[in-house]
Design a protein around this motif. Sequence first.
Motif, PDB file in Angstrom:
ATOM      1  N   GLY A 152       0.825  -1.132  -0.071  1.00 58.93           N
ATOM      2  CA  GLY A 152      -0.135  -0.079  -0.006  1.00 58.93           C
ATOM      3  C   GLY A 152       0.906   1.408  -0.090  1.00 58.93           C
ATOM      4  N   TYR A 153       0.498   2.393   0.789  1.00 62.77           N
ATOM      5  CA  TYR A 153       1.036   3.603   0.700  1.00 62.77           C
ATOM      6  C   TYR A 153       0.214   4.443   1.703  1.00 62.77           C
ATOM      7  CZ  TYR A 153      -3.240   3.194  -2.049  1.00 62.77           C
ATOM      8  OH  TYR A 153      -4.525   2.842  -2.339  1.00 62.77           O
ATOM      9  N   ASP A 154       0.738   5.654   1.991  1.00 63.18           N
ATOM     10  CA  ASP A 154      -0.196   6.353   3.110  1.00 63.18           C
ATOM     11  C   ASP A 154      -0.737   7.427   2.655  1.00 63.18           C
ATOM     12  OD1 ASP A 154       1.795   8.596   2.682  1.00 63.18           O
ATOM     13  OD2 ASP A 154       3.134   7.924   4.473  1.00 63.18           O
ATOM     14  N   PRO A 155      -1.586   8.331   2.845  1.00 66.39           N
ATOM     15  CA  PRO A 155      -2.279   9.601   2.251  1.00 66.39           C
ATOM     16  C   PRO A 155      -1.492  10.430   1.303  1.00 66.39           C
ATOM     17  CG  PRO A 155      -3.297   9.129   4.360  1.00 66.39           C
ATOM     18  CD  PRO A 155      -2.332   8.408   4.305  1.00 66.39           C
ATOM     19  N   ALA A 156      -0.327  10.870   2.210  1.00 63.36           N
ATOM     20  CA  ALA A 156       0.693  11.705   1.391  1.00 63.36           C
ATOM     21  C   ALA A 156       1.040  11.248   0.104  1.00 63.36           C
ATOM     22  CB  ALA A 156       1.507  12.420   2.587  1.00 63.36           C
ATOM     23  N   GLU A 157       1.568   9.917   0.323  1.00 54.97           N
ATOM     24  CA  GLU A 157       1.912   9.295  -0.680  1.00 54.97           C
ATOM     25  C   GLU A 157       0.995   9.321  -2.194  1.00 54.97           C
ATOM     26  OE1 GLU A 157       5.330   6.124   1.309  1.00 54.97           O
ATOM     27  OE2 GLU A 157       3.198   5.747   1.056  1.00 54.97           O
ATOM     28  N   PHE A 158      -0.118   8.909  -1.631  1.00 55.66           N
ATOM     29  CA  PHE A 158      -1.249   8.965  -2.758  1.00 55.66           C
ATOM     30  C   PHE A 158      -1.399  10.307  -3.174  1.00 55.66           C
ATOM     31  CE2 PHE A 158      -5.546   8.756  -4.162  1.00 55.66           C
ATOM     32  CZ  PHE A 158      -5.759   7.420  -4.759  1.00 55.66           C
ATOM     33  N   ARG A 159      -1.225  11.531  -2.628  1.00 53.32           N
ATOM     34  CA  ARG A 159      -1.758  12.564  -2.986  1.00 53.32           C
ATOM     35  C   ARG A 159      -0.473  13.085  -3.820  1.00 53.32           C
ATOM     36  NH1 ARG A 159       0.081  17.856  -2.766  1.00 53.32           N
ATOM     37  NH2 ARG A 159      -1.643  19.368  -3.350  1.00 53.32           N
ATOM     38  N   ASN A 160       0.946  12.925  -3.471  1.00 47.13           N
ATOM     39  CA  ASN A 160       1.987  13.315  -3.855  1.00 47.13           C
ATOM     40  C   ASN A 160       2.392  12.507  -5.457  1.00 47.13           C
ATOM     41  OD1 ASN A 160       2.849  14.845  -1.802  1.00 47.13           O
ATOM     42  ND2 ASN A 160       4.254  13.243  -1.049  1.00 47.13           N
ATOM     43  N   THR A 161       1.440  11.382  -5.449  1.00 46.38           N
ATOM     44  CA  THR A 161       1.470  10.566  -6.801  1.00 46.38           C
ATOM     45  C   THR A 161       0.723  11.211  -7.655  1.00 46.38           C
ATOM     46  OG1 THR A 161       2.161   8.392  -5.645  1.00 46.38           O
ATOM     47  CG2 THR A 161       1.197   8.208  -7.740  1.00 46.38           C
ATOM     48  N   LEU A 162      -0.516  11.734  -7.359  1.00 44.15           N
ATOM     49  CA  LEU A 162      -1.483  12.270  -8.157  1.00 44.15           C
ATOM     50  C   LEU A 162      -1.006  13.548  -8.759  1.00 44.15           C
ATOM     51  CD1 LEU A 162      -4.460  12.717  -9.427  1.00 44.15           C
ATOM     52  CD2 LEU A 162      -4.930  13.969  -7.221  1.00 44.15           C
ATOM     53  N   HIS A 163      -0.280  14.291  -7.839  1.00 43.12           N
ATOM     54  CA  HIS A 163       0.410  15.541  -8.547  1.00 43.12           C
ATOM     55  C   HIS A 163       1.558  15.408  -9.033  1.00 43.12           C
ATOM     56  CE1 HIS A 163      -2.363  18.594  -6.761  1.00 43.12           C
ATOM     57  NE2 HIS A 163      -2.645  17.464  -5.774  1.00 43.12           N
ATOM     58  N   LEU A 164       2.446  14.266  -8.949  1.00 44.32           N
ATOM     59  CA  LEU A 164       3.638  13.974  -9.812  1.00 44.32           C
ATOM     60  C   LEU A 164       3.194  13.593 -11.505  1.00 44.32           C
ATOM     61  CD1 LEU A 164       5.507  11.609  -7.376  1.00 44.32           C
ATOM     62  CD2 LEU A 164       6.506  13.726  -8.460  1.00 44.32           C
ATOM     63  N   ILE A 165       1.844  13.066 -11.324  1.00 41.13           N
ATOM     64  CA  ILE A 165       1.433  12.766 -12.843  1.00 41.13           C
ATOM     65  C   ILE A 165       0.993  14.019 -13.404  1.00 41.13           C
ATOM     66  CG2 ILE A 165      -0.430  11.499 -14.118  1.00 41.13           C
ATOM     67  CD1 ILE A 165      -0.532   9.561 -11.493  1.00 41.13           C
ATOM     68  N   ALA A 166       0.238  15.015 -12.538  1.00 43.25           N
ATOM     69  CA  ALA A 166      -0.241  16.150 -13.072  1.00 43.25           C
ATOM     70  C   ALA A 166       0.719  17.181 -13.629  1.00 43.25           C
ATOM     71  CB  ALA A 166      -1.513  16.922 -11.894  1.00 43.25           C
ATOM     72  N   ARG A 167       1.839  16.924 -12.781  1.00 43.70           N
ATOM     73  CA  ARG A 167       2.759  18.057 -13.274  1.00 43.70           C
ATOM     74  C   ARG A 167       3.789  17.422 -14.428  1.00 43.70           C
ATOM     75  NH1 ARG A 167       3.977  18.159  -7.599  1.00 43.70           N
ATOM     76  NH2 ARG A 167       5.981  17.330  -8.097  1.00 43.70           N
ATOM     77  N   GLY A 168       3.647  16.167 -14.936  1.00 43.74           N
ATOM     78  CA  GLY A 168       4.244  15.498 -15.730  1.00 43.74           C
ATOM     79  C   GLY A 168       5.752  15.126 -15.280  1.00 43.74           C
ATOM     80  N   LYS A 169       6.029  15.158 -14.022  1.00 46.78           N
ATOM     81  CA  LYS A 169       6.921  14.450 -13.642  1.00 46.78           C
ATOM     82  C   LYS A 169       7.246  13.072 -13.645  1.00 46.78           C
ATOM     83  CE  LYS A 169      10.858  14.845 -10.819  1.00 46.78           C
ATOM     84  NZ  LYS A 169      11.955  15.240 -10.924  1.00 46.78           N
ATOM     85  N   VAL A 170       6.050  12.324 -13.531  1.00 46.88           N
ATOM     86  CA  VAL A 170       5.875  11.187 -14.071  1.00 46.88           C
ATOM     87  C   VAL A 170       4.930  10.984 -15.022  1.00 46.88           C
ATOM     88  CG1 VAL A 170       4.925   8.932 -13.078  1.00 46.88           C
ATOM     89  CG2 VAL A 170       6.106  10.343 -11.640  1.00 46.88           C
ATOM     90  N   ARG A 171       5.399  10.245 -16.122  1.00 47.61           N
ATOM     91  CA  ARG A 171       4.490  10.167 -17.474  1.00 47.61           C
ATOM     92  C   ARG A 171       4.157   8.622 -17.554  1.00 47.61           C
ATOM     93  NH1 ARG A 171       4.378  14.772 -20.383  1.00 47.61           N
ATOM     94  NH2 ARG A 171       6.274  16.152 -19.783  1.00 47.61           N
ATOM     95  N   PRO A 172       3.077   8.270 -17.128  1.00 42.52           N
ATOM     96  CA  PRO A 172       2.601   6.836 -17.277  1.00 42.52           C
ATOM     97  C   PRO A 172       2.092   6.404 -18.547  1.00 42.52           C
ATOM     98  CG  PRO A 172       1.111   7.915 -15.899  1.00 42.52           C
ATOM     99  CD  PRO A 172       1.950   9.081 -16.534  1.00 42.52           C
ATOM    100  N   GLN A 173       1.904   7.216 -19.577  1.00 44.41           N
ATOM    101  CA  GLN A 173       1.258   6.816 -20.831  1.00 44.41           C
ATOM    102  C   GLN A 173       1.716   5.360 -21.239  1.00 44.41           C
ATOM    103  OE1 GLN A 173       2.308   9.967 -19.830  1.00 44.41           O
ATOM    104  NE2 GLN A 173       0.922  11.470 -20.807  1.00 44.41           N
TER     105      GLN A 173
END
Length: 384
Positions: free
Chosen positions: A324-345
């Motif tokens: 799993g993960y904790d709530p902060a990791e979940f939110r950080n992941t969402l925003h890493l995707i939104a900022r294009g820091k992570v590109r999971p296409q």
Amino acid sequence: MVCHKGSLEVREVEVPEPGPGHVLIKVLRAGICGSDLHARVHGDVVADIGEKVGYDHFMRPSQAVVMGHEFVGEVVSYGPKCRKRWRPGTAVVAMPIIRHDGEVEMVGLSERAPGAYSEYLLVQEDLTMPVPEGLDADLAALTEPLAVAHHAVRRSDVGRRDVAVVVGCGPIGLAVVLMLKAAGVKTVIASDLSDLRRGLARQCGADVVVDPAVDSPWDAVPAQEKHFTRAGDLFSVAFDAMHALQAVPGVPWWALMNVADKLSLTPRGPVVFECVGVPGMIDDLVTHAPFRSRVVVVGVCMQPDVFQPAMASNKEVDLRFVFGYDPAEFRNTLHLIARGKVRPQPLLTGTVGLGGTASAFEALGSAQSHAKVLIDPSSDVVEV
């Protein structure tokens, strides 16, 4: 889409009524997870383990369960005692756990908490997060699996100068590759038997890609980063270090050795991520990984397994298991995707409607054609 005795079929059910603290959302996309594939056929095994760790409600084959714990949706309405933080129509993601009558339930993996393979879904308002403006629903739906990888990378304590080896490039292995590169790890080696998945690993940023049927991932480590695979080589370092350090005037050799250890200058192996989850993998890594490797077990093996503890002891191999993960990791992941820091296409290889879920499960049982398949409840597509 209801799972019962291993079969998947579309059924009409009542739209769920939000209780205290709940939000009703309209599902836009739901991801099919490897855990779903396992739970469909190994439900009793996982449920028995769940009971031993204090969770009594994991799905069993005899139950009729709406699966799906990776999702994005739109706010429809609220139950009592909610803050009503977002307007109807707001796109949101949520951690897949919910409270019913004071008890925590796993969304999509419990008969008591129907999941996202459906048109509508209940989530916990406190664990719900708005999707940043402009982020595509397909990508937002990947927040949950990428959060698992984010947690695994954080738990690994991997450093930017470490060599990371990802064994298994299914969706979770590919997610680990993405998160390693987002964390700035310079050398990521990915290993998988599948041509498709090796290609996807390259697209996700892996620096070296290996077919383990042909080459060893341990031989793929860059020459300047070579690790120790023989006890004699490790002992030779001790001899050479003692000879050199005792020649330094005015400073005790043990003080210099302590400094080297604190600066991580002493020999250690790569950080290895086991993302396969089948019997024998842990033993294979303990046996063949270089000395002082750190093995992070991300893949979930549903069957009993064995490894040689004496081998792990002699090689000082660290084993870490993650969940799993904790709530902060979940939110950080969402925003890493939104900022294009992570590109999971590259992970996205297909989309089906609810009627195509069974065919998607079948396709995902092979590593040859797909990585991550999404379900769009509004779609009529039945084949991937």
